[in-house]
Design a protein around this motif. Structure first.
Motif, PDB file in Angstrom:
ATOM      1  N   LEU A 160       0.828  -1.211   0.000  1.00 51.97           N
ATOM      2  CA  LEU A 160       0.000   0.000   0.000  1.00 51.97           C
ATOM      3  C   LEU A 160       0.863   1.263   0.000  1.00 51.97           C
ATOM      4  CD1 LEU A 160      -2.743  -1.177   2.477  1.00 51.97           C
ATOM      5  CD2 LEU A 160      -3.053  -0.676   0.055  1.00 51.97           C
ATOM      6  N   PRO A 187      -0.254  -3.716  -4.156  1.00 48.94           N
ATOM      7  CA  PRO A 187      -1.072  -4.705  -3.450  1.00 48.94           C
ATOM      8  C   PRO A 187      -1.416  -5.880  -4.352  1.00 48.94           C
ATOM      9  CG  PRO A 187      -2.155  -2.527  -3.531  1.00 48.94           C
ATOM     10  CD  PRO A 187      -0.985  -2.475  -4.441  1.00 48.94           C
ATOM     11  N   LEU A 226      -3.669 -10.018  -4.322  1.00 47.79           N
ATOM     12  CA  LEU A 226      -4.522 -10.950  -3.588  1.00 47.79           C
ATOM     13  C   LEU A 226      -3.744 -12.110  -2.971  1.00 47.79           C
ATOM     14  CD1 LEU A 226      -7.572 -10.891  -5.983  1.00 47.79           C
ATOM     15  CD2 LEU A 226      -7.599 -10.224  -3.599  1.00 47.79           C
ATOM     16  N   ILE A 239      -4.773  -8.311   4.345  1.00 47.81           N
ATOM     17  CA  ILE A 239      -4.420  -7.493   5.508  1.00 47.81           C
ATOM     18  C   ILE A 239      -5.666  -7.237   6.367  1.00 47.81           C
ATOM     19  CG2 ILE A 239      -4.602  -5.352   4.148  1.00 47.81           C
ATOM     20  CD1 ILE A 239      -2.278  -4.251   5.944  1.00 47.81           C
ATOM     21  N   PHE A 263      -6.785  -4.674   9.141  1.00 48.40           N
ATOM     22  CA  PHE A 263      -6.326  -3.392   9.657  1.00 48.40           C
ATOM     23  C   PHE A 263      -6.607  -3.245  11.151  1.00 48.40           C
ATOM     24  CE2 PHE A 263      -6.796  -2.607   5.154  1.00 48.40           C
ATOM     25  CZ  PHE A 263      -5.641  -1.908   4.872  1.00 48.40           C
ATOM     26  N   PHE A 277     -16.836  -2.093   4.866  1.00 52.67           N
ATOM     27  CA  PHE A 277     -17.609  -1.162   4.059  1.00 52.67           C
ATOM     28  C   PHE A 277     -18.986  -1.013   4.688  1.00 52.67           C
ATOM     29  CE2 PHE A 277     -14.549  -3.249   1.264  1.00 52.67           C
ATOM     30  CZ  PHE A 277     -13.779  -2.138   0.952  1.00 52.67           C
ATOM     31  N   TRP A 316     -21.789   0.207   3.922  1.00 54.01           N
ATOM     32  CA  TRP A 316     -23.023   0.011   3.153  1.00 54.01           C
ATOM     33  C   TRP A 316     -23.231  -1.446   2.775  1.00 54.01           C
ATOM     34  CZ3 TRP A 316     -18.752   2.756   1.660  1.00 54.01           C
ATOM     35  CH2 TRP A 316     -17.955   2.182   0.674  1.00 54.01           C
ATOM     36  N   PHE A 349     -16.469  -9.295  -0.674  1.00 58.07           N
ATOM     37  CA  PHE A 349     -15.758  -8.248  -1.414  1.00 58.07           C
ATOM     38  C   PHE A 349     -14.466  -8.750  -2.047  1.00 58.07           C
ATOM     39  CE2 PHE A 349     -13.477  -4.412  -2.314  1.00 58.07           C
ATOM     40  CZ  PHE A 349     -14.451  -3.482  -2.590  1.00 58.07           C
ATOM     41  N   LEU A 360      -9.298   4.910   4.935  1.00 57.83           N
ATOM     42  CA  LEU A 360      -9.057   3.518   5.312  1.00 57.83           C
ATOM     43  C   LEU A 360      -9.831   2.558   4.408  1.00 57.83           C
ATOM     44  CD1 LEU A 360      -7.616   1.739   7.390  1.00 57.83           C
ATOM     45  CD2 LEU A 360      -9.716   1.804   8.749  1.00 57.83           C
ATOM     46  N   LEU A 361     -11.039   2.965   3.997  1.00 58.20           N
ATOM     47  CA  LEU A 361     -11.839   2.116   3.116  1.00 58.20           C
ATOM     48  C   LEU A 361     -11.163   1.992   1.758  1.00 58.20           C
ATOM     49  CD1 LEU A 361     -15.484   3.241   3.896  1.00 58.20           C
ATOM     50  CD2 LEU A 361     -14.198   1.309   4.795  1.00 58.20           C
ATOM     51  N   LYS A 405      -7.943   2.326   1.245  1.00 56.18           N
ATOM     52  CA  LYS A 405      -6.775   1.492   1.508  1.00 56.18           C
ATOM     53  C   LYS A 405      -7.186   0.021   1.505  1.00 56.18           C
ATOM     54  CE  LYS A 405      -3.518   3.395   4.673  1.00 56.18           C
ATOM     55  NZ  LYS A 405      -3.218   3.501   6.114  1.00 56.18           N
ATOM     56  N   SER A 406      -8.271  -0.244   2.223  1.00 51.37           N
ATOM     57  CA  SER A 406      -8.742  -1.613   2.357  1.00 51.37           C
ATOM     58  C   SER A 406      -9.087  -2.212   0.991  1.00 51.37           C
ATOM     59  CB  SER A 406      -9.965  -1.607   3.275  1.00 51.37           C
ATOM     60  OG  SER A 406     -10.545  -2.863   3.346  1.00 51.37           O
ATOM     61  N   ALA A 407      -9.741  -1.417   0.156  1.00 52.77           N
ATOM     62  CA  ALA A 407     -10.110  -1.906  -1.172  1.00 52.77           C
ATOM     63  C   ALA A 407      -8.870  -2.070  -2.044  1.00 52.77           C
ATOM     64  CB  ALA A 407     -11.100  -0.951  -1.831  1.00 52.77           C
ATOM     65  N   ARG A 408      -7.937  -1.140  -1.897  1.00 51.89           N
ATOM     66  CA  ARG A 408      -6.709  -1.249  -2.694  1.00 51.89           C
ATOM     67  C   ARG A 408      -5.931  -2.499  -2.309  1.00 51.89           C
ATOM     68  NH1 ARG A 408      -2.328   1.762  -3.617  1.00 51.89           N
ATOM     69  NH2 ARG A 408      -2.260   2.790  -1.597  1.00 51.89           N
ATOM     70  N   SER A 409      -5.957  -2.820  -1.003  1.00 52.41           N
ATOM     71  CA  SER A 409      -5.232  -4.009  -0.550  1.00 52.41           C
ATOM     72  C   SER A 409      -5.838  -5.276  -1.143  1.00 52.41           C
ATOM     73  CB  SER A 409      -5.220  -4.083   0.975  1.00 52.41           C
ATOM     74  OG  SER A 409      -6.443  -4.604   1.452  1.00 52.41           O
ATOM     75  N   LEU A 410      -7.089  -5.187  -1.561  1.00 58.49           N
ATOM     76  CA  LEU A 410      -7.726  -6.339  -2.191  1.00 58.49           C
ATOM     77  C   LEU A 410      -7.520  -6.312  -3.709  1.00 58.49           C
ATOM     78  CD1 LEU A 410     -10.966  -6.282  -0.069  1.00 58.49           C
ATOM     79  CD2 LEU A 410      -9.195  -8.020  -0.010  1.00 58.49           C
ATOM     80  N   GLY A 411      -6.625  -5.453  -4.142  1.00 60.75           N
ATOM     81  CA  GLY A 411      -6.205  -5.460  -5.538  1.00 60.75           C
ATOM     82  C   GLY A 411      -7.151  -4.757  -6.496  1.00 60.75           C
ATOM     83  N   LEU A 412      -8.004  -3.857  -5.992  1.00 64.15           N
ATOM     84  CA  LEU A 412      -8.921  -3.164  -6.888  1.00 64.15           C
ATOM     85  C   LEU A 412      -8.199  -2.048  -7.641  1.00 64.15           C
ATOM     86  CD1 LEU A 412     -11.134  -4.629  -5.207  1.00 64.15           C
ATOM     87  CD2 LEU A 412     -12.508  -2.594  -5.486  1.00 64.15           C
ATOM     88  N   VAL A 422     -16.402   1.453  -4.178  1.00 66.93           N
ATOM     89  CA  VAL A 422     -16.140   2.073  -2.879  1.00 66.93           C
ATOM     90  C   VAL A 422     -16.521   3.556  -2.858  1.00 66.93           C
ATOM     91  CG1 VAL A 422     -14.395   2.561  -1.138  1.00 66.93           C
ATOM     92  CG2 VAL A 422     -14.306   0.424  -2.417  1.00 66.93           C
TER      93      VAL A 422
END
Ligand SMILES: Nc1ncnc2c1ncn2[C@@H]1O[C@H](COP(=O)(O)OP(=O)(O)OP(=O)(O)O)[C@@H](O)[C@H]1O
Ligand SMILES: [Mg+2]
Lengths: 280, 297
Positions: A69, A87, A89, A93, A95, A101, A103, A112, B195-196, B198-205, B214
């Motif tokens: 990241l 990053p 798959l 991670i 956090f 998310f 929503w 996800f 952070l959201l 970051k979290s999505a980027r860490s999942l390779g989006l 997101v």
């Protein structure tokens, strides 16, 4: 439950951290802020490594660099010999603050990562349900994060990173917000999963007990600028029985406690414990 | 948090509007509060809800009672403030004659056209500006300038360019509605929890999926706050435009009735416009709630 740490003998390096430094620009134009300086550490394939260190020493920063990241200011991080450029798959991670998310429901939060991996819809739902069950949250599929307690959210986050089955699990104080009982059961759960799947785990914690209980090896970081002080191999071959009542456990705990005391600046003497310094 | 944003938006509304508009804006705020307390009571027992409804309507009943009694008792001049029964009778006559419907329709079409156009254009534009930082940095000074320029001040310009007909009114409403939508959309995109991301980027989006999965859902509640504000604006500014120059519409009806000294007709127009505003707001509120159930209130 018996967990045999037979992977200790494996020596293949999964994550190689080579002379990594991280410098942040200070916002007010002052001198740059050195958060981490010359961190070198090898994480072995299939190893469960715990990382302890005083607050602000750069543990989260290091984990985010492994996740791809952020990039090191200097030095290099390699996974399976290939430098990390972003990053992927292959690494999951969890956090420090549960990054769900809001929503999405618990179930679709877990899905996800599977969507990112292009897993077919039906299989996705099945897998997500399986992992939700694994962290003890079946029945909460359709709750939104704000309808879950802090501990439940963290469990969803853990399930999400397990669900897409990464080789490497990077966990940033995942159990910090949990009550003692939930924490213990999740610790056992995590060890079981690790044993079954052979994932490489890097686990940050503030708890010395937790670091000793979970880790095959405990890496100790110094305060700013963050460095690896030493790594300590834990002597326990299995987690059978009440490990924390073992006198050896107490000795190791005391040793780590001494290392982490603010007065203790440099690497201290090892006494009668076997201490492996990273460059030795 | 939602309420805070609405509060900030209302301030913008107050700043854009003239004195008259600002007064109507605060009425709108009262409408919002009613909506919120209604939502809270929904969870409680039916009895409590009924009690609440009674208490809420009690104030309305009191208002209507005073409106009826004070002119009749001679406390206020009944020529300028006729009792509510007289006004409602005038309202009924206007309705039966079909004139009210005609004016109502004219106003509704204009405000919906301008409002709809604003949604269709300002949301995508806001997403674009919010997402591309250089574009945002480049445009921010201009946006600041325009948002602080009252739409009402620009009405003469619109009339000059588009004439006194429908076009100038629709463009005027469109202009006034665009700002709250545009600014809220931009801030919605820009203030997505890092952070959201970051979290999505860490999942390779990648950037496109990151935006779709997101940024967009995270921004929806903020965008809706803007849309609701714009809905309120659409009626406010249209009324003003219709008072300045029009042959139909509720603003025209009110102004014309006042000029012709048909005072009950004037109040009939005012009652209609406030009901329309209330309806609009409730509708948008319900829609907003449906689209952002996940947001912690
Ligand atoms: N984006 C950033 N910009 C500037 N400084 C940062 C940034 N991120 C982290 N830091 C600084 O780097 C240092 C290390 O931060 P980090 O979050 O890695 O600490 P940590 O070891 O995880 O602490 P804790 O145990 O409290 O979570 C801190 O002093 C922090 O202030
Ligand atoms: Mg941290």
């Amino acid at each position: 439950m018996t967990i045999t740490l037979d992977s200790r003998t494996a020596t293949r390096t999964k994550i190689g951290i080579r002379e990594v430094s991280r410098v942040f620009d200070s916002p007010d134009g002052g001198p740059p802020f050195v958060a981490m300086d010359g961190v070198t550490l090898d994480v072995r394939e299939g190893e469960f490594l715990t990382l302890v260190g005083p607050s602000g020493c750069g543990k989260s920063t290091l984990l985010e660099m492994i996740a791809g990241l952020t990039s090191p200011s200097s030095g290099e991080i390699v996974i399976d010999g290939t430098p990390v450029t972003g990053p992927g798959l292959d690494r999951g991670i969890v956090f420090q603050q549960y990054a769900l998310f809001p929503w999405r429901t618990a179930l679709s939060n877990i899905e996800f990562g599977l969507e990112a991996k292009a897993v077919p819809r039906r299989e996705r739902a099945e897998l997500a349900r399986h992992y939700l069950d694994l962290v003890g949250l079946s029945g909460f599929e359709h709750r939104h994060p704000h309808e879950l307690s802090g501990g439940m959210r963290q469990r969803v986050a853990i399930a999400r990173s397990l669900a897409f089955d990464p080789d490497v699990l990077l966990m940033d104080e995942p159990f910090a917000a949990l009550d003692a009982q939930t924490r213990e059961s999740l610790q056992e759960e995590l060890l079981t999963i690790w044993e079954k799947t052979g994932k490489t785990v890097v686990f940050i914690t503030h708890g010395i007990d937790e670091a000793l209980y979970l880790g095959q090896r405990v890496a100790v970081m110094s305060s700013r600028p963050g460095r690896i002080l030493t790594t300590v191999e834990t002597p326990f071959d299995s987690r059978e029985g009440d490990l924390r009542a073992d006198p050896t456990f107490g000795e190791y705990r005391h040793h780590l406690w001494t290392l982490l005391r603010p007065e203790t600046a440099g690497p201290t003497g090892s006494g009668r414990l076997r201490v492996v310094t990273h460059d030795g | 948090m939602a309420d805070l944003r609405i509060g900030a938006g209302q301030r913008t509304a107050g700043r854009t509007g003239t004195g008259t508009l600002a007064v109507i804006t605060s009425e709108r705020t009262a409408g919002t509060t009613t909506g919120t307390s209604f939502r809270k009571s929904a969870g409680r027992s039916l009895q409590k809800a009924a009690g609440k409804a009674l208490r809420n309507s009690a104030a309305i009943v009191l208002l209507l009672g005073l409106w009826e009694a004070l002119p009749r008792l001679g406390v206020v001049d009944r020529v300028f403030v006729p009792p509510i029964s007289t006004d409602l009778a005038a309202w009924w006559d206007l309705l039966v004659s079909g004139r009210l419907t005609e004016h109502f329709q004219a106003s509704l079409l204009r405000s919906l056209a301008g409002f709809g156009l604003a949604i269709v254009l300002a949301v995508p534009l806001g997403l674009l500006i919010g997402w591309y930082r250089p574009l945002n940095d480049f445009l921010t000074p201009v946006l600041e300038l325009f948002r602080n320029t009252s739409a009402v001040a620009l009405l003469p310009v619109f009339i000059l360019i588009f004439g006194l007909g429908e076009t100038s009114k629709v463009v005027f409403v469109f202009y006034a509605c665009s700002w709250p939508i545009l600014l809220n959309t931009i801030s919605g995109v820009r203030t997505v929890e890092p952070l959201l991301i970051k979290s999505a980027r860490s999942l390779g989006l990648g950037p496109i999926r990151l935006f779709r999965k997101v940024v967009l859902p995270a921004a929806v509640p903020t965008i809706f706050t803007g849309v609701r504000l714009a809905g309120a604006h659409s009626i406010l500014v249209l009324l003003f435009a219709e008072m300045v120059g029009a042959r139909a519409g509720l603003g025209y009806l009110i102004n014309d009735a006042q000029a012709g000294f048909r005072i009950p007709d004037m109040y009939a127009g005012i009652i209609t416009i406030s009901l329309l505003g209330l309806l609009f707001n409730l509708l948008l509120l319900a829609l907003q709630r449906r689209f952002s159930t996940w947001r912690v209130s």
